[in-house]
Design a protein around this motif. Structure first.
Motif, PDB file in Angstrom:
ATOM      1  N   ALA A  35      27.023 -95.560   9.780  1.00 10.27           N
ATOM      2  CA  ALA A  35      25.761 -94.852  10.014  1.00 10.27           C
ATOM      3  C   ALA A  35      25.318 -94.950  11.473  1.00 10.27           C
ATOM      4  O   ALA A  35      24.764 -93.988  12.022  1.00 10.27           O
ATOM      5  N   ARG A  36      25.541 -96.089  12.103  1.00 11.98           N
ATOM      6  CA  ARG A  36      25.146 -96.238  13.510  1.00 11.98           C
ATOM      7  C   ARG A  36      25.907 -95.265  14.395  1.00 11.98           C
ATOM      8  O   ARG A  36      25.324 -94.607  15.255  1.00 11.98           O
ATOM      9  N   ARG A  37      27.202 -95.186  14.162  1.00 17.13           N
ATOM     10  CA  ARG A  37      28.018 -94.263  14.943  1.00 17.13           C
ATOM     11  C   ARG A  37      27.624 -92.817  14.672  1.00 17.13           C
ATOM     12  O   ARG A  37      27.620 -91.979  15.577  1.00 17.13           O
ATOM     13  N   ALA A  38      27.267 -92.517  13.432  1.00 17.01           N
ATOM     14  CA  ALA A  38      26.832 -91.163  13.093  1.00 17.01           C
ATOM     15  C   ALA A  38      25.574 -90.792  13.871  1.00 17.01           C
ATOM     16  O   ALA A  38      25.449 -89.669  14.379  1.00 17.01           O
ATOM     17  N   GLU A  40      24.651 -91.978  16.759  1.00 22.48           N
ATOM     18  CA  GLU A  40      25.041 -91.784  18.155  1.00 22.48           C
ATOM     19  C   GLU A  40      25.649 -90.403  18.366  1.00 22.48           C
ATOM     20  O   GLU A  40      25.371 -89.735  19.380  1.00 22.48           O
ATOM     21  N   LEU A  41      26.449 -89.944  17.428  1.00 25.35           N
ATOM     22  CA  LEU A  41      27.070 -88.631  17.553  1.00 25.35           C
ATOM     23  C   LEU A  41      26.029 -87.512  17.453  1.00 25.35           C
ATOM     24  O   LEU A  41      26.107 -86.519  18.181  1.00 25.35           O
ATOM     25  N   ARG A  42      25.059 -87.666  16.563  1.00 24.19           N
ATOM     26  CA  ARG A  42      24.012 -86.635  16.444  1.00 24.19           C
ATOM     27  C   ARG A  42      23.175 -86.564  17.715  1.00 24.19           C
ATOM     28  O   ARG A  42      22.729 -85.480  18.118  1.00 24.19           O
ATOM     29  N   GLU A  43      22.960 -87.725  18.345  1.00 22.72           N
ATOM     30  CA  GLU A  43      22.205 -87.732  19.596  1.00 22.72           C
ATOM     31  C   GLU A  43      23.014 -87.072  20.714  1.00 22.72           C
ATOM     32  O   GLU A  43      22.459 -86.346  21.539  1.00 22.72           O
ATOM     33  N   LEU A  51      29.173 -86.861   8.790  1.00 26.65           N
ATOM     34  CA  LEU A  51      29.611 -87.485   7.555  1.00 26.65           C
ATOM     35  C   LEU A  51      30.100 -88.881   7.905  1.00 26.65           C
ATOM     36  O   LEU A  51      30.649 -89.093   8.991  1.00 26.65           O
ATOM     37  N   VAL A  52      29.907 -89.813   6.999  1.00 30.87           N
ATOM     38  CA  VAL A  52      30.323 -91.196   7.244  1.00 30.87           C
ATOM     39  C   VAL A  52      31.524 -91.524   6.368  1.00 30.87           C
ATOM     40  O   VAL A  52      31.495 -91.329   5.154  1.00 30.87           O
ATOM     41  N   GLY A  53      32.580 -91.996   7.015  1.00 27.54           N
ATOM     42  CA  GLY A  53      33.784 -92.402   6.300  1.00 27.54           C
ATOM     43  C   GLY A  53      34.679 -93.183   7.239  1.00 27.54           C
ATOM     44  O   GLY A  53      34.894 -92.754   8.375  1.00 27.54           O
ATOM     45  N   ASP A  54      35.196 -94.293   6.797  1.00 27.77           N
ATOM     46  CA  ASP A  54      35.997 -95.169   7.643  1.00 27.77           C
ATOM     47  C   ASP A  54      37.473 -94.832   7.479  1.00 27.77           C
ATOM     48  O   ASP A  54      38.069 -95.087   6.432  1.00 27.77           O
TER      49      ASP A  54
END
Length: 229
Positions: A35-38, A40-43, A51-54
């Motif tokens: 979620a944190r990386r998501a 950052e990408l939206r910003e 979408l979140v997936g490892d």
């Protein structure tokens, strides 16, 4: 407006490609590992959806996407994420093999499987950004090259299977490119890094766009991009 789902949009070729597609007014879906990386990408890419997936844990991708809302129709799935760890066969531990195979091969296969219904609806395009190591290998590149040779096989099989559904499949084989991954490779090789010797990420991104923009009467199946210096 075309919809594209990109892995590896946080840096390197993926970031440049996401920027170019956003400038065209296309719809971006960006896969993030958490979620944190998501956020950052939206910003970084205003208007993009995440979408979140490892990718390091491909067995959980089905569960992860099942609790989110992927696009109903998808014009392209762009696989740009990847990891590399060099080492001799006699020294490389199982963990290094498993991690590279998971991120570079198994996760792209699973993500493609999960999104095929959306790709079929749009008669979309799957692009696997491979590597020169997917065509040949060198000492200490065994695990990475094995994952990339496998990725080429995945693309070739998928192309044959999905032709009847109108889904196109392209493999892109860049040579050494000026990216954070290349910096890491040089560190592992014990070499000084000079990014000016290598391909600019924008050059590879433009090659990918050429494949995406090809008219429907043509399918660019493979592209090889080499340093021009």
């Amino acid at each position: 407006m075309a919809a594209h789902l990109i892995t590896g949009a946080g840096s390197g070729i993926g970031a440049v490609l996401a920027t170019l597609l956003a400038k065209r007014g296309d719809e971006l879906w960006l896969l993030a590992r958490d979620a944190r990386r998501a956020a950052e990408l939206r910003e970084r890419f205003p208007g993009a959806k995440t979408l979140v997936g490892d990718l390091a844990d491909p067995a959980k991708l089905s569960w992860a996407l099942g609790h989110q809302q992927p696009p109903v129709e998808l014009d392209s799935l762009l696989h740009l994420a990847g990891i590399v760890e060099l080492g001799q066969v006699g020294e490389l531990p199982v963990k290094a093999w498993q991690e590279q195979l998971n991120v570079n091969l198994v996760a792209p296969a699973e993500l493609t499987r999960l999104l095929l219904p959306s790709l079929r609806l749009a008669k979309g395009h799957v692009v696997f950004v491979n590597s020169g190591a997917g065509l040949r290998t060198s000492a200490e590149w065994s695990a990475y090259a094995a994952s990339k040779h496998g990725l080429r096989a995945l693309a070739d099989a998928l192309r044959l299977e999905e032709h009847e559904h109108g889904v196109r499949v392209t493999s892109v084989f860049p040579g050494r490119t000026d990216t954070p991954m290349q910096v890491k490779v040089h560190q592992q090789e014990g070499k000084e890094y000079d990014g000016g010797r290598w391909i600019e990420p924008a050059s590879v991104a433009k090659a990918i766009l050429a494949a995406l923009d090809a008219s429907r009467d043509a399918e660019i199946t493979e592209l090889t991009v080499r340093p021009g210096y």
